[in-house]
Design a protein around this motif. Sequence first.
Motif, PDB file in Angstrom:
ATOM      1  N   UNK A  98       0.811  -1.222   0.000  1.00  0.00           N
ATOM      2  CA  UNK A  98       0.000   0.000   0.000  1.00  0.00           C
ATOM      3  C   UNK A  98       0.844   1.272   0.000  1.00  0.00           C
ATOM      4  N   UNK A  99       2.085   1.178   0.485  1.00  0.00           N
ATOM      5  CA  UNK A  99       2.967   2.338   0.514  1.00  0.00           C
ATOM      6  C   UNK A  99       3.666   2.589  -0.821  1.00  0.00           C
ATOM      7  N   UNK A 100       3.471   1.681  -1.773  1.00  0.00           N
ATOM      8  CA  UNK A 100       4.081   1.858  -3.087  1.00  0.00           C
ATOM      9  C   UNK A 100       5.458   1.255  -3.213  1.00  0.00           C
ATOM     10  N   UNK A 101       5.822   0.358  -2.323  1.00  0.00           N
ATOM     11  CA  UNK A 101       7.091  -0.358  -2.423  1.00  0.00           C
ATOM     12  C   UNK A 101       6.866  -1.732  -3.042  1.00  0.00           C
ATOM     13  N   UNK A 102       7.930  -2.371  -3.491  1.00  0.00           N
ATOM     14  CA  UNK A 102       7.813  -3.745  -3.976  1.00  0.00           C
ATOM     15  C   UNK A 102       7.369  -4.629  -2.813  1.00  0.00           C
ATOM     16  N   UNK A 103       6.340  -5.431  -3.046  1.00  0.00           N
ATOM     17  CA  UNK A 103       5.857  -6.364  -2.021  1.00  0.00           C
ATOM     18  C   UNK A 103       6.770  -7.586  -2.051  1.00  0.00           C
ATOM     19  N   UNK A 104       7.867  -7.498  -1.316  1.00  0.00           N
ATOM     20  CA  UNK A 104       8.890  -8.541  -1.398  1.00  0.00           C
ATOM     21  C   UNK A 104       8.373  -9.899  -0.926  1.00  0.00           C
ATOM     22  N   UNK A 105       7.472  -9.903   0.030  1.00  0.00           N
ATOM     23  CA  UNK A 105       6.944 -11.189   0.512  1.00  0.00           C
ATOM     24  C   UNK A 105       6.184 -11.910  -0.599  1.00  0.00           C
ATOM     25  N   UNK A 132       5.145   2.562  -8.474  1.00  0.00           N
ATOM     26  CA  UNK A 132       5.855   2.460  -7.200  1.00  0.00           C
ATOM     27  C   UNK A 132       6.224   3.847  -6.679  1.00  0.00           C
ATOM     28  N   UNK A 133       6.570   3.892  -5.418  1.00  0.00           N
ATOM     29  CA  UNK A 133       6.944   5.163  -4.781  1.00  0.00           C
ATOM     30  C   UNK A 133       8.231   5.712  -5.367  1.00  0.00           C
ATOM     31  N   UNK A 134       9.212   4.836  -5.595  1.00  0.00           N
ATOM     32  CA  UNK A 134      10.535   5.234  -6.070  1.00  0.00           C
ATOM     33  C   UNK A 134      11.047   4.148  -7.012  1.00  0.00           C
ATOM     34  N   UNK A 135      11.121   4.419  -8.313  1.00  0.00           N
ATOM     35  CA  UNK A 135      11.524   3.363  -9.253  1.00  0.00           C
ATOM     36  C   UNK A 135      12.941   2.865  -9.034  1.00  0.00           C
ATOM     37  N   UNK A 136      13.812   3.706  -8.527  1.00  0.00           N
ATOM     38  CA  UNK A 136      15.196   3.278  -8.306  1.00  0.00           C
ATOM     39  C   UNK A 136      15.302   2.382  -7.072  1.00  0.00           C
ATOM     40  N   UNK A 148      15.057 -11.187 -14.167  1.00  0.00           N
ATOM     41  CA  UNK A 148      15.727 -11.176 -15.464  1.00  0.00           C
ATOM     42  C   UNK A 148      15.645  -9.801 -16.101  1.00  0.00           C
ATOM     43  N   UNK A 149      14.460  -9.175 -15.981  1.00  0.00           N
ATOM     44  CA  UNK A 149      14.250  -7.857 -16.599  1.00  0.00           C
ATOM     45  C   UNK A 149      13.106  -7.133 -15.916  1.00  0.00           C
ATOM     46  N   UNK A 150      13.007  -5.855 -16.247  1.00  0.00           N
ATOM     47  CA  UNK A 150      11.889  -5.054 -15.779  1.00  0.00           C
ATOM     48  C   UNK A 150      11.322  -4.286 -16.963  1.00  0.00           C
ATOM     49  N   UNK A 151       9.996  -4.299 -17.080  1.00  0.00           N
ATOM     50  CA  UNK A 151       9.284  -3.540 -18.106  1.00  0.00           C
ATOM     51  C   UNK A 151       8.829  -2.235 -17.484  1.00  0.00           C
ATOM     52  N   UNK A 152       9.231  -1.104 -18.062  1.00  0.00           N
ATOM     53  CA  UNK A 152       8.924   0.181 -17.449  1.00  0.00           C
ATOM     54  C   UNK A 152       8.849   1.303 -18.473  1.00  0.00           C
ATOM     55  N   UNK A 153       8.057   2.302 -18.144  1.00  0.00           N
ATOM     56  CA  UNK A 153       7.993   3.526 -18.947  1.00  0.00           C
ATOM     57  C   UNK A 153       8.804   4.637 -18.291  1.00  0.00           C
ATOM     58  N   UNK A 154       9.679   4.268 -17.351  1.00  0.00           N
ATOM     59  CA  UNK A 154      10.484   5.280 -16.691  1.00  0.00           C
ATOM     60  C   UNK A 154       9.684   6.134 -15.725  1.00  0.00           C
ATOM     61  N   UNK A 155       8.669   5.501 -15.091  1.00  0.00           N
ATOM     62  CA  UNK A 155       7.857   6.179 -14.066  1.00  0.00           C
ATOM     63  C   UNK A 155       7.052   7.342 -14.636  1.00  0.00           C
ATOM     64  N   UNK A 156       6.818   7.319 -15.936  1.00  0.00           N
ATOM     65  CA  UNK A 156       5.988   8.333 -16.596  1.00  0.00           C
ATOM     66  C   UNK A 156       4.834   7.641 -17.320  1.00  0.00           C
TER      67      UNK A 156
END
Length: 255
Positions: A98-105, A132-136, A148-156
């Motif tokens: 809910x905080x916008x972080x990766x749900x590692x569990x 997510x809260x912070x893409x980096x 292996x990879x991440x699909x992203x629009x660069x947080x835009x």
Amino acid sequence: MKLEIAVVSAAGAGTAASEGANRVELCSSLELGGITPSQGLMEASMEHVDGRLEIHPLIRSRPGDFQYSASDVDTMVHEIRHLLAQGAHGVVIGALTPEGNVDTRAIRRLVDSAREANADAQVTFHRAIDQSRDPFAALDELLDLGFTRVLTSGHQATAGAGLETLSDMVDRAAGALEIMAGGGLSLDDIPAMHAAGLSAVHLSAKKTISTLGVGAISLGAQDGADPTAYTVTNREIVRAARAEINALELGAPPA
């Protein structure tokens, strides 16, 4: 540079294969952001591509946000096992707190399920990272989780608008995982992605088909929506994207 096409049908997978795509993200209901394809669709798609490209099914048990219950995760574990057993080369997953972080569990369980089903399975984190809260910070966690990879629009909203962040993500990953640009990506964006060091691009390459003729009755339509409309993979877009990438790899302008 690799070319991935999002497809929603076995015919679309076959089109992508025949026009030189390297892999497809296979899903259903792309108009909802995509959900997990059926086992029947996976089987039919494998028949259509006949080993010419990789098939990576999206694992998303429902549309909406990326905050999943224990039951949602259980469902996705089963989907991963079945689709990899059918011959998928990898899976596309993502989950946030809910905080916008990766749900590692949740993610650890999904990744572990994929590795248990096939030790060589590739694992892609989808565009949940763009919410997510912070893409980096998210990228750092994905590196630790063995993606292996991440699909992203660069947080835009679109990859074109996120080019600077995409370039920075390539630097941050340092080759440990592939950064694949996708989300509102156009053919005109591909040269800039290539110049920025992106090693893969992802397009939906779709066109809309409608069978609603003049005078037809639109049962169930709301706000002028066409209930007969559906999307198919546009062969010309896939072909043009492949030609653009080939020309860039050869250092020459596309024909």
